[in-house]
Design a protein around this motif. Structure first.
Motif, PDB file in Angstrom:
ATOM      1  N   GLY A  93      30.535 -16.902  -3.082  1.00 30.10           N
ATOM      2  CA  GLY A  93      31.557 -16.409  -2.061  1.00 30.10           C
ATOM      3  C   GLY A  93      32.275 -14.847  -2.603  1.00 30.10           C
ATOM      4  N   HIS A 115      32.934 -20.101   2.820  1.00 29.23           N
ATOM      5  CA  HIS A 115      33.643 -20.995   1.769  1.00 29.23           C
ATOM      6  C   HIS A 115      33.908 -22.204   2.230  1.00 29.23           C
ATOM      7  CE1 HIS A 115      34.625 -17.439  -0.923  1.00 29.23           C
ATOM      8  NE2 HIS A 115      34.475 -16.662   0.114  1.00 29.23           N
ATOM      9  N   SER A 152      34.253 -22.349  -4.654  1.00 31.41           N
ATOM     10  CA  SER A 152      34.553 -21.060  -4.148  1.00 31.41           C
ATOM     11  C   SER A 152      36.243 -21.012  -3.758  1.00 31.41           C
ATOM     12  CB  SER A 152      33.596 -20.807  -3.137  1.00 31.41           C
ATOM     13  OG  SER A 152      33.823 -21.853  -2.102  1.00 31.41           O
ATOM     14  N   ARG A 153      36.395 -19.598  -3.198  1.00 32.71           N
ATOM     15  CA  ARG A 153      37.640 -19.549  -3.084  1.00 32.71           C
ATOM     16  C   ARG A 153      38.507 -20.211  -1.891  1.00 32.71           C
ATOM     17  NH1 ARG A 153      39.934 -14.908  -5.445  1.00 32.71           N
ATOM     18  NH2 ARG A 153      41.890 -14.451  -4.575  1.00 32.71           N
TER      19      ARG A 153
END
Ligand SMILES: NC(=O)c1ccc[n+]([C@@H]2O[C@H](COP(=O)([O-])OP(=O)(O)OC[C@H]3O[C@@H](n4cnc5c(N)ncnc54)[C@H](O)[C@@H]3O)[C@@H](O)[C@H]2O)c1
Length: 160
Positions: A93, A115, A152-153
């Motif tokens: 990401g 994401h 991931s973000r």
């Protein structure tokens, strides 16, 4: 070499650099066989080489996690190279955010694709493999732990 993860097969997306790279190296140092993914071939191959130089097992699966055929290729690499799948780390990401009033649809969908959609597709592709392995383990009376880490973000925009 620590053998905490001996015989485990791990997918780590975005593991050519940063957090993913550290995860891939750590897993390999504990005996896991790792499929190293990154958008960029050179860092992915470097991580594979580093793992092999330390006596571990790894293979690269280069490409963007957002490609429609990526999930099948990623899971397929684990099966063809290491005959199983036990750990999935959705790490690939990047940040392309903005205050909400300035964030474009293009930014929004880029963040969602990388994401959210990519991890979903990877887990969907992995499902039949893990189901079949789990059934076989249950029938054989084996208790095998498998893990998914979605790292991931999550945030896609900042407040003003
Ligand atoms: N570092 C932080 O403070 C922080 C905070 C919150 C969330 N995160 C998230 O954690 C993850 C890792 O962060 P990091 O700091 O190690 O980042 P990083 O930029 O150092 O490493 C990310 C790696 O992912 C790869 N990558 C990016 N997009 C990809 C794609 N579409 N397909 C395949 N690979 C791709 C990049 O090439 C890079 O090698 C990212 O998802 C990031 O958004 C990081």
């Amino acid at each position: 070499m620590d053998s905490t993860l001996a015989d485990k097969v791990a997918l780590v997306s975005g593991s050519g650099r940063g957090i993913g790279r550290s995860i891939a190296l750590k897993f390999a140092s504990q005996g896991a066989r790792v499929v190293v993914n990154d958008l960029d071939a050179a860092p992915a191959e470097e991580v594979v080489a580093e793992i092999r130089a330390s006596g571990g097992q790894a293979v690269a699966c280069v490409g963007s996690v957002t490609a429609p055929d990526f999930a099948e290729r990623f899971v397929g690499t684990a099966i063809s190279e290491f005959k199983g799948l036990d750990i999935i780390v959705n790490n690939a990401g990047y940040t392309w955010d903005n205050v909400i009033q300035k964030m474009t649809d293009e930014q929004w969908y880029a963040m969602i694709d990388c994401h959210m959609t990519a991890p979903f597709r990877i887990l969907r592709a992995a499902y039949p493999v893990i189901r079949d392995q789990s059934k076989a383990d249950a029938q054989a009376g084996r208790r095998v732990v498998r893990k998914v880490v979605n790292g991931s973000r999550g945030a896609t925009s900042r407040s003003a």
